[in-house]
Design an enzyme around this catalytic site. Structure first.
Site, PDB file in Angstrom:
ATOM      1  N   ASP A  51       0.616  -0.935  -0.227  1.00  0.00           N
ATOM      2  CA  ASP A  51      -0.176   0.083  -0.275  1.00  0.00           C
ATOM      3  C   ASP A  51       0.960   0.721   0.026  1.00  0.00           C
ATOM      4  OD1 ASP A  51      -2.133  -1.932   0.176  1.00  0.00           O
ATOM      5  OD2 ASP A  51      -2.596  -0.635   2.275  1.00  0.00           O
ATOM      6  N   HIS A 106      -5.562   9.649   0.561  1.00  0.00           N
ATOM      7  CA  HIS A 106      -4.998   8.631   1.756  1.00  0.00           C
ATOM      8  C   HIS A 106      -6.059   9.584   3.361  1.00  0.00           C
ATOM      9  CE1 HIS A 106      -3.194   6.044   4.468  1.00  0.00           C
ATOM     10  NE2 HIS A 106      -3.514   4.974   3.705  1.00  0.00           N
ATOM     11  N   HIS A 195       3.419  -2.383   2.997  1.00  0.00           N
ATOM     12  CA  HIS A 195       3.905  -1.314   2.838  1.00  0.00           C
ATOM     13  C   HIS A 195       4.548  -0.730   1.675  1.00  0.00           C
ATOM     14  CE1 HIS A 195       0.909  -0.704   5.821  1.00  0.00           C
ATOM     15  NE2 HIS A 195       0.218   0.220   4.862  1.00  0.00           N
TER      16      HIS A 195
END
Ligand SMILES: [Zn+2]
Length: 252
Positions: A51, A106, A195
């Protein structure tokens, strides 16, 4: 008596609000609609997901390691980061990794306050402009979801994807510990959350995640769990035929 009733009403309202917020903030909650958290448990397959990219140099460094093992990852991209580094998004897609939607900025507040959740389309446009592809998979930032956000995703014909293995690699954690955490909870069908970026911070250090990858992949394989691309694990289409605004698409 009246004061007592008012107090009771307030307590109920506060409790309901608290519960509503808990459902929104809890990544595993299904109260507001379907979120896919794993693939079939009867097949020895798992998926590695990343991510918050693109985030050079980490995104492509991670892709390099995956490719060394013949693995393809799913990269849930943040639209704003795609705008900053379109060539990284393009590279990921061109090298066979899945590119997917992780909102434009985000932020939790967009899920909460925008009933049309325009963040989804904004990110779709940025990704389509950079890669020529229109993602079919979406992951809410921080797993935070609201009924109207999930409704928008479903209306686009997209699938909301969560995870069932998350080693908290956004915190300062050694590579060895990340490997241990992933291997201790991964099982057939697992979607593993890692991530390559950190929200919209440019250049965020992802060295632990990068260093953990060989141990994670080798460890999974030693247990007979084969990492496949997320759309393959879930047996869903990776991309939509068209984005909401096709004018930005390459060749369109
Ligand atoms: Zn995120």
């Amino acid at each position: 008596m009246r004061r007592l009733l008012a107090l009771a009403a307030f307590a109920v309202a506060a409790g309901s609000l608290g519960l509503a917020y808990y459902w929104a903030a809890s990544p595993s909650s299904q109260a507001y609609g379907a979120i896919v958290r794993n693939g079939p448990r009867q097949l020895p397959l798992v998926a590695l997901t990343f991510d918050d990219g693109p985030n050079p140099p980490w995104s492509l460094a991670i892709a390099d390691v995956l490719e060394r093992y013949g693995v393809r990852g799913a990269f849930f991209l943040v639209g704003e980061n795609v705008k900053a580094y379109p060539e990284v998004a393009q590279q990921l897609a061109a090298r066979g990794h899945l590119v997917a939607d992780h909102s434009y900025r985000h932020r939790k507040r967009d899920s909460l306050l925008d009933p049309r959740y325009r963040e989804l389309d904004r990110a779709q446009e940025a990704i389509a402009e950079a890669t020529g592809l229109c993602p079919a998979l979406y992951r809410p930032p921080n797993g935070f979801h609201t009924p109207w956000q999930l409704r928008t995703v479903a209306a686009r014909g997209m699938v909301t994807v969560g995870w069932d293995v998350q080693p908290s690699d956004w915190t300062e954690t050694s590579a060895e510990e990340l490997v241990r955490r992933v291997l201790s909870s991964a099982r057939p069908g697992s979607i593993i959350l890692l991530h390559d970026g950190l929200d919209t911070r440019h250049g965020a250090d992802r060295s632990s995640t990068l260093a953990a990858l060989p141990g994670i992949i080798e460890g999974l394989q030693a247990r007979g769990l084969h990492p496949v691309r997320l759309d393959e694990l879930l047996a869903v289409a990776p991309y939509l035929p068209d984005c909401p605004r096709t004018a930005h698409r390459k060749g369109a």
